[in-house]
Design an enzyme around this catalytic site. Structure first.
Site, mmCIF file in Angstrom:
data_model
loop_
_atom_site.group_PDB
_atom_site.id
_atom_site.type_symbol
_atom_site.label_atom_id
_atom_site.label_comp_id
_atom_site.label_asym_id
_atom_site.label_seq_id
_atom_site.Cartn_x
_atom_site.Cartn_y
_atom_site.Cartn_z
ATOM 1 N N SER A 1 0.816 -1.213 0.000
ATOM 2 C CA SER A 1 0.000 0.000 0.000
ATOM 3 C C SER A 1 0.849 1.261 0.000
ATOM 4 C CB SER A 1 -0.895 0.006 1.240
ATOM 5 O OG SER A 1 -1.528 1.254 1.407
ATOM 6 N N GLU B 1 0.147 3.735 1.627
ATOM 7 C CA GLU B 1 0.136 4.240 3.004
ATOM 8 C C GLU B 1 1.466 3.980 3.701
ATOM 9 O OE1 GLU B 1 -2.167 5.796 5.033
ATOM 10 O OE2 GLU B 1 -3.572 6.137 3.372
ATOM 11 N N TYR C 1 -2.367 -0.034 10.211
ATOM 12 C CA TYR C 1 -2.589 -0.653 8.906
ATOM 13 C C TYR C 1 -1.330 -0.595 8.053
ATOM 14 C CZ TYR C 1 -3.981 -0.869 3.991
ATOM 15 O OH TYR C 1 -4.043 -1.176 2.655
#
Length: 344
Positions: free
Chosen positions: A129, A131, A153
């Site tokens: 990801s 992120e 996450y």
């Protein structure tokens, strides 16, 4: 006939990837967690069309239960494994950090062990990801930029990303990471800000909602169409060598710009309907994510097909259909309107 095994098959990405693989003649297998209710809405059309001839198969399995995953992979003996399963909502990962990080970190270990131990070459894809980058700098991010996760996450995803590289380098396995930037669609969960917006806009347009409450409107994201990105994911495992790949659009827009584009589709001014509440800010905000797709473009020959404006249009058109059904129920006193729609 090639066999593919997909974790997270009932999600947005799993449903689009399944469609792509089935169209290419694959036998597709995927995991669902045993629970009192199983949400298969995104793949019901595939169950109807492909289950009878065993081309599309669902199995009970849980990424936090290594034995169930090992047993499934041994039984299915797939050619390709796509690990898409995770608790993927960043805000929720702050509320439930243990479950969020477990699904990302512990879940990948039995998958990679199966790839290592089975007596055949299995190609493995890990859904990493954007992120993981943290978004502190306003720059285009590529495969060589540093990671600085800002949420449970993202930390779990980084663990899985690094473990995929370790297994690739240590055991000469075909293990690839796709570092996907934000990707949206009408199949996106309604807890995500883009879908919150498109659902709310269509309901406001029809007069069955009055306000939408959001958090940070200045966060910038590189938003693409999930279907385009799943085509890239397939291409990653067809490449001659395993590697890491940034998949994005190369453009970035703020939440405010997503609002403006969505409301203007119905000739509405977003400022008349949107409220901002600090309760919906993240504890540790990721301000700016912008992907550099030079490598994917050059080596995979991939680039996104769907523009930002077209993506918003696709989502609005589908959510308008849902809102119209809601309005019929409301007009017949079978459903109460939701006048305000907050977001995580």
């Amino acid at each position: 006939m090639k066999k593919a095994f997909i974790t997270g098959i009932t999600g947005q990405d799993g449903s689009y990837l399944s469609e792509i693989l089935l169209e290419k003649g694959y036998e597709v297998h995927g995991t669902v967690r045993r629970s009192s209710s199983i949400n298969t809405d995104r793949i019901d059309h595939l169950i109807s069309e492909y289950s009878e001839d065993n081309k599309f198969n669902l199995h009970y399995g849980d990424l936090t239960d290594p034995n169930s995953i090992n047993n499934l992979i041994t039984k299915i003996n797939p050619d390709e494994i796509y690990n898409l399963g995770a608790q993927s909502h960043v805000a929720v990962s702050f509320v439930n950090p243990l479950f969020s990080t477990q699904t990302s970190s512990i879940g990948i270990i039995p998958l990679l062990e199966s790839v290592k131990n089975l007596d055949k070459e299995i190609k493995f894809y890990q859904a990493s990801s954007s992120e993981m980058y943290g978004g502190a700098e306003r720059k285009k991010l590529n495969e060589n930029d540093d990671f600085d996760p800002k949420s449970p996450y993202a930390a779990g995803k980084l663990f899985a990303h690094n473990l995929t590289k370790i297994y690739r380098d240590s055991y000469q396995l075909f293990c690839s990471n796709g570092i996907l930037f934000n990707h949206e669609s009408p199949r996106r969960g309604e807890t995500f800000v883009t879908r919150k917006i498109t659902r709310a806009v269509t309901r406001i347009h029809l007069g069955i909602q009055k306000k939408l409450t959001l958090g940070n409107l200045d966060a910038s994201r590189d938003w693409g169409y999930a279907k385009d990105y799943m085509e890239a994911v397939y291409m990653i495992l067809q490449h001659k060598e395993p590697d890491d790949w940034v998949i994005a659009t190369g453009e970035t827009y703020t939440v405010r710009e997503f609002l403006e584009t969505s409301f203007s589709y119905f000739n509405l001014d977003w400022e008349d309907y949107v409220l901002q509440d600090s309760r919906y800010f993240r504890p540790n905000e990721v301000e700016y994510l912008h992907g550099d797709i030079s490598k994917a473009n050059k080596e995979l020959k991939w680039k996104p097909k769907t523009s930002f404006n077209k993506l918003v249009e696709i989502m609005l058109e589908e959510d308008l259909k849902l809102a119209e059904k809601e309005k019929v129920l409301i007009d017949n006193n079978m459903l109460k309107p939701t006048w305000e729609y907050p977001t995580e």
